[in-house]
Design a protein around this motif. Structure first.
Motif, PDB file in Angstrom:
ATOM      1  N   VAL A 149       0.812  -1.110   0.010  1.00 51.96           N
ATOM      2  CA  VAL A 149       0.026   0.049  -0.078  1.00 51.96           C
ATOM      3  C   VAL A 149       0.883   1.272  -0.039  1.00 51.96           C
ATOM      4  O   VAL A 149       0.401   2.369   0.110  1.00 51.96           O
ATOM      5  N   VAL A 150       2.317   1.070   0.020  1.00 53.22           N
ATOM      6  CA  VAL A 150       3.090   2.153   0.095  1.00 53.22           C
ATOM      7  C   VAL A 150       4.074   2.072  -1.322  1.00 53.22           C
ATOM      8  O   VAL A 150       4.648   3.243  -1.743  1.00 53.22           O
ATOM      9  N   GLU A 151       3.904   1.182  -2.032  1.00 55.90           N
ATOM     10  CA  GLU A 151       4.594   1.107  -3.330  1.00 55.90           C
ATOM     11  C   GLU A 151       3.900   0.292  -4.369  1.00 55.90           C
ATOM     12  O   GLU A 151       3.421  -0.845  -4.002  1.00 55.90           O
ATOM     13  N   PRO A 152       3.849   0.747  -5.552  1.00 59.19           N
ATOM     14  CA  PRO A 152       3.045   0.125  -6.738  1.00 59.19           C
ATOM     15  C   PRO A 152       3.519  -0.985  -6.935  1.00 59.19           C
ATOM     16  O   PRO A 152       4.881  -1.551  -6.959  1.00 59.19           O
ATOM     17  N   ASP A 153       2.886  -1.992  -7.929  1.00 59.76           N
ATOM     18  CA  ASP A 153       3.166  -3.187  -8.452  1.00 59.76           C
ATOM     19  C   ASP A 153       4.103  -4.111  -7.461  1.00 59.76           C
ATOM     20  O   ASP A 153       4.985  -4.905  -7.895  1.00 59.76           O
TER      21      ASP A 153
ATOM     22  N   GLY B  93       3.145   0.820  19.586  1.00 59.92           N
ATOM     23  CA  GLY B  93       3.637   1.000  17.981  1.00 59.92           C
ATOM     24  C   GLY B  93       2.966   2.210  17.305  1.00 59.92           C
ATOM     25  O   GLY B  93       2.953   2.441  16.327  1.00 59.92           O
ATOM     26  N   THR B  94       2.804   2.966  18.357  1.00 57.71           N
ATOM     27  CA  THR B  94       2.533   4.597  18.026  1.00 57.71           C
ATOM     28  C   THR B  94       3.503   5.385  16.983  1.00 57.71           C
ATOM     29  O   THR B  94       4.713   5.357  17.216  1.00 57.71           O
ATOM     30  N   GLY B  95       2.763   5.860  15.647  1.00 60.85           N
ATOM     31  CA  GLY B  95       3.723   6.326  14.868  1.00 60.85           C
ATOM     32  C   GLY B  95       4.183   5.266  13.584  1.00 60.85           C
ATOM     33  O   GLY B  95       4.761   5.594  12.713  1.00 60.85           O
ATOM     34  N   ASP B  96       3.903   4.045  14.046  1.00 61.31           N
ATOM     35  CA  ASP B  96       4.588   2.975  12.837  1.00 61.31           C
ATOM     36  C   ASP B  96       3.261   2.688  11.819  1.00 61.31           C
ATOM     37  O   ASP B  96       2.128   2.984  12.138  1.00 61.31           O
ATOM     38  N   SER B  97       3.787   2.201  10.638  1.00 63.36           N
ATOM     39  CA  SER B  97       2.760   2.240   9.565  1.00 63.36           C
ATOM     40  C   SER B  97       1.595   1.197   9.801  1.00 63.36           C
ATOM     41  O   SER B  97       0.508   1.927   9.557  1.00 63.36           O
ATOM     42  N   PRO B  98       1.784   0.271  10.240  1.00 59.33           N
ATOM     43  CA  PRO B  98       0.614  -0.685  10.512  1.00 59.33           C
ATOM     44  C   PRO B  98      -0.451   0.331  11.358  1.00 59.33           C
ATOM     45  O   PRO B  98      -1.811  -0.146  10.956  1.00 59.33           O
TER      46      PRO B  98
ATOM     47  N   PRO C 196       3.729   6.056  -2.185  1.00 63.28           N
ATOM     48  CA  PRO C 196       2.533   6.139  -1.870  1.00 63.28           C
ATOM     49  C   PRO C 196       1.835   7.632  -2.460  1.00 63.28           C
ATOM     50  O   PRO C 196       1.560   8.663  -1.780  1.00 63.28           O
ATOM     51  N   MET C 197       1.952   7.766  -3.781  1.00 63.99           N
ATOM     52  CA  MET C 197       1.389   8.696  -4.532  1.00 63.99           C
ATOM     53  C   MET C 197       0.083   9.081  -4.628  1.00 63.99           C
ATOM     54  O   MET C 197      -0.325  10.151  -5.344  1.00 63.99           O
TER      55      MET C 197
END
Length: 955
Positions: free
Chosen positions: A524-528, A586-591, A705-706
């Motif tokens: 979900v942060v990088e395509p393909d 996990g505050t601040g982490d991507s998940p 993630p654009m």
């Protein structure tokens, strides 16, 4: 003959002193705080001006504190903050009416003043605690904080000053900061200096008349004009140089007469360092050793430490200090007997006179002595930092203890400095590996690029598979924050291989789930990257308690499902966030962010509850890096609800966090969020600037993630240029989202955006096809906001007759939903269609409700549209107070707390906002509820149904 005075009277500074005094005296809660920077070259009189200002303010009964930056203490954790507030804290018991300054959230800052008093807490928690300490200090009355030698102030203190700057509204605090011109400026200092609200005062060199007054005071007699002119030209009117020149003339028995004007040239030296060197060269060795020792040590050095560094007995040091004090090279405190230089230029000159080898010996001696007497670890470390590696005894131990102290004080960047130096003291792999791992952990809070470098080195040295697995997890996270997706995936794959090798090792529970979570997160942060889903092995919990890794996996799988508009997304996210485990650890982490976005897209109220929980955690024990995501997704929540003023405040806090943490991954999210908010409020130039702040090229790149960036760009182009360019941008956004496997209009409504531009271009059939296709996808997802928007756009495209039922359904779907702004837009579009169909009375009713909602959402463009539609009906909106009384999220929170009897100050502390913000929210609440104040607030909240959903008007 000695000089006639120790210090000449202040000259030609009356205007500056008056301005500063008036500014400080005028500061109160109504005016809010201010920052004034007193800037000028060394020796121009800034230090004297601050001292005089302190005395003037004390005479006027104004509370004032003064501190001074020091080159030796520049690496301390909140060193200048401690100078400012330790005396104040030490006198807490002085009066029965004085509140404890470290109550409430300010207690989080206790470790700054008491070494080892509390367990280490996050840097933001300490920073916010210090802010609350300042608020508590100002509660007793206006406070003036004076800081000299700003260029030598430690980085954590500068961060506090930068943190205070946007929070001065309503705070009776005057910050007056003296800065030497041309000094190197760290980022935090630059942030302070470049703010429009910061004002500058720049003292100029003395004119000949002022120079004559200084010379007359020192010589004790009026100097001849020719002599004054020669001295003025020699020093350029710099007060300190002028004073030193006069003392040099006295030492050389040069009278201040015209005949000796040419003799001034013999006294004039190329720099003050040469002047001080000449004075020191004429003194006995033990006297010079004491002068050097004081130059090596911090401000106001005690005699035993000076003696130890000088290599003489205490008695010898006491006798040696006397001629230095009489000659006014040193000053002795009347209270403590401690020694210091009266000006940093004199100290720096004596320090230079010592020479490189002498400085190394002196700092080493200082470190040894201070360690032997149990001085603070940071003071010992300050001297070790100035000694070449391997030359100071037990340097690694002292530096690690100093790092622990800095972490306890909430200054990971300072700990990073100490541990980085400790690394240069160590050569064997067995010691370097854990030190590198510790450095990587600390650097994750301050410099993710450095964290990645340390992690790579630690991984290469770590002998155990279990160690490599844990190091690899963090290394991948550091690379992810850098934007190095391939490197992150590689690190996690290596960690997974190490985990398999270490199967059964203790301390690895949940690590497999965490690695899976990060791999899913990449999709979900990088395509393909959807192929990474094939590597995820979801393991059954077999009845064991959930781990942070398990909760993280739930959240990223939830967002993966949300991207694909699968309804099970919300249930997964709820499970991932249910017990708060991920928030606490996990505050601040991507998940965690993935779980929030999935629930926000589903319009599930648990998203706001989890974000509020995270806000409390991050301000109480979190890091600056972690509070960016909290504010960013709180901003998105408020935007999608339609609370635009609250949304903008949250987004600007997120911008502040991203800039301070340096996490590049935050920009493609925060920039578009702020741009959308500003565009909705009608500030299109501000929206363009916010999108530019994201730091991306005009055409969105394929990597990273654009999708939010591309989506916002398409909307902004429609609002500004329109036409084929906007149409192409909308289609590009949809194509980009598809590369992520995404097709959910709750996250990215590219079809309706394209439909709107196609309609502008007259391609109605294509527009209708896209809009109706989005209706179908939105219905599969099920949340009201995307369904209502798709129905509204489709209805507008099809027109007032063919699209009327769609517009009516849009209003019905959105009535009572969280999406108040989208609801207001649907009301306006339905009203326009009703007017076209001749249902003018009903159209006016719709517009009345829409107008009040648009005003509450703070959306001027929508209010203008209401007026435009109403103009076709021949009147203005008759807004019915109470028909749609809706408080924003922030207003509701503040009002509910105020109704319990909490003071504005207590509410501000509870919600982590300023008292002025609380006052603003209450004022808005009183206006909306038609009450005059707190009396009856609880009853008004209930009677008006302010917390209830707004009901849609019936036909």
């Amino acid at each position: 003959m000695p000089p006639a005075v120790t210090e000449p009277p202040l000259q030609e500074r009356e205007e500056h002193l008056g301005h500063l005094t008036d500014a400080a005296l005028a500061t109160n809660s109504d005016t809010g705080g201010k920052i004034i920077v007193l800037e000028g070259p060394a020796g121009i009189g800034k230090t004297r001006l601050l001292a005089e200002l302190r005395d003037q303010l004390r005479l006027r009964g104004r509370r004032v504190v003064l501190a001074r930056g020091s080159s030796l203490e520049k690496d301390f954790a909140y060193g200048v903050v401690r100078q400012l507030f330790e005396p104040m804290l030490a006198t807490e018991a002085a009066g029965p009416c004085r509140p404890d300054l470290l109550t409430g959230a300010a207690a989080q800052a206790a470790s700054v003043f008491r070494v080892g008093a509390t367990a280490p807490v996050g840097d933001l928690a300490v920073l916010h605690g210090l802010y609350r300490l300042v608020v508590n200090a100002c509660a007793e009355g206006p406070l003036a904080v004076l800081i000299d030698d700003l260029q030598h102030v430690d980085r954590p203190t500068l961060r506090l000053l930068a943190y205070l700057q946007p929070r001065l509204d309503g705070l009776p605090l005057t910050l007056i900061l003296a800065l030497t011109s041309g000094a190197p400026a760290p980022d935090a200092l630059t942030e302070i200096l470049h703010q429009p609200a910061t004002t500058f005062l720049r003292p100029q060199p003395l004119r000949p008349r002022g120079a004559g007054a200084v010379l007359g005071a020192i010589f004790g007699t009026r100097p001849d004009d020719a002599f004054v002119t020669a001295c003025h030209q020699s020093t350029g009117g710099n007060p300190l140089l002028l004073t030193e020149l006069a003392r040099g003339c006295i030492e050389q028995h040069i009278e201040p007469v015209a005949a000796n004007a040419d003799g001034v040239g013999g006294v004039r030296l190329p720099a003050l360092v040469s002047r001080v060197a000449a004075r020191l060269d004429a003194l006995a060795p033990e006297v010079v050793a004491v002068a050097h020792a004081v130059a090596l040590l911090s401000e106001e050095s005690d005699l035993p430490t000076v003696a130890a560094v000088a290599g003489v007995t205490v008695e010898t040091a006491a006798f040696a200090a006397d001629p230095l004090v009489r000659g006014q090279l040193l000053a002795r405190s009347t209270d403590t007997g401690r020694l210091s230089y009266p000006h940093q230029l004199l100290r720096a000159s004596a320090y230079e006179h010592l020479g490189p080898e002498g400085r190394t010996r002196g700092h080493r001696a200082a470190a040894v002595h201070l360690a032997s007497v149990g001085a603070e670890p940071e003071l010992v470390a300050a001297h070790i930092l100035r000694v070449p590696p391997t030359e100071a005894p037990d340097a690694v131990g002292h530096l690690r203890r100093a790092a622990e102290t800095a972490l306890g004080r909430g200054a990971p960047d300072v700990a990073h400095t100490y541990l980085g130096r400790a690394l240069s003291e160590v050569t064997d792999a067995g010691t370097r590996a854990p030190l590198l791992d510790q450095l990587a952990d600390v650097a994750m809070h301050t410099d993710v690029a450095a964290a990645a470098r340390y992690g790579e080195q630690a991984l290469a040295l770590e002998p155990s598979a279990a160690g490599r697995a844990t190091i690899g997890l963090r290394l991948g996270e550091a690379r992810l924050f850098q934007g190095d997706i391939a490197g992150a995936v590689g690190a996690w794959r290596q960690a997974r291989a190490a985990l398999a090798e270490a199967d059964g090792s203790p301390g690895l529970t949940g690590l497999g789930s965490a690695l899976d979570a990060y791999l899913v997160n990449v999709t979900v942060v990088e395509p393909d990257q959807l192929h990474l889903m094939d590597e995820v092995t979801q393991q059954a919990t077999n009845g064991s308690p959930p781990t942070v890794g398990d909760r993280a996996l739930d959240c990223v799988l939830a967002l993966r499902a949300a991207f694909e508009a699968r309804p099970e997304a919300a249930a997964l996210a709820v499970r991932g966030l249910s017990d708060g485990l991920l928030v606490r650890q996990g505050t601040g982490d991507s998940p965690l962010v993935c779980g929030w976005l999935a629930l926000l897209a589903a319009e599930n109220e648990r998203a706001a509850a989890s974000i509020d929980h995270a806000r409390r955690e991050v301000y109480r024990q979190g890091s600056v890096r972690a509070y960016g995501p909290v504010h960013a997704f709180a901003a998105l929540d408020e935007l999608w609800r339609g609370n635009l003023a609250d949304a903008e405040r949250e987004a600007r806090s997120a911008v502040e966090a991203v800039e301070r943490s340096g996490v590049r991954l935050g920009r493609p999210f925060v920039g578009p969020f702020l741009a959308d908010i500003l565009a909705e409020r009608g500030d299109l130039p501000g929206a363009r600037a916010a999108l530019a702040w994201a730091g991306l090229p005009e055409e969105p790149p394929r990597g990273g993630p654009m999708y939010f960036y591309a989506d916002t760009r398409a909307r902004l182009l429609r609002r500004t240029v329109g036409g084929e360019r906007a149409q192409a941008a909308a289609l590009d956004a949809g194509r980009l989202f598809g590369w992520f496997g995404g097709d959910n209009p709750a996250i990215m409504p590219w079809r309706t955006e394209a439909a709107r531009t196609l309609r502008q271009l007259g391609r109605v059939d294509e527009a209708a096809e896209l809009a109706l296709a989005e209706v179908d996808v939105a219905r599969r997802w099920g949340a009201p906001r995307p369904i209502g928007r798709a129905l509204r756009v489709a209805g507008v495209v099809l027109g007032p007759y063919d699209g009327f039922e769609l517009l009516t359904e849009a209003v019905d779907v959105l009535a009572g939903s969280l999406a108040r702004l989208e609801y207001a837009k649907a009301l306006v579009d339905l009203a326009a269609a009703a007017s076209e169909r001749g249902q003018r009375g009903w159209a006016r009713e719709l517009l009345d409700t829409a107008a009040e909602l648009a005003a509450q959402c703070d959306c001027p463009p929508l209010l203008a549209r209401v007026d435009a539609v109403l103009a076709t009906l021949g009147g203005r909106p008759a807004v019915q107070p109470g028909a749609a009384v809706v408080l924003t999220t922030s207003e509701r929170r503040v009002a509910e707390l105020a109704a319990t009897g909490m003071s504005n100050r207590d509410i501000a502390e509870s919600l982590f906002v300023t008292p002025k913000t609380v006052e603003l929210h209450l004022t808005n609440t009183y206006r909306k509820l038609h009450i005059s104040g707190r009396v009856g607030l609880a009853a008004a909240l209930t009677a008006r149904g302010a917390r209830a959903a707004v009901a849609g008007p019936s036909r």
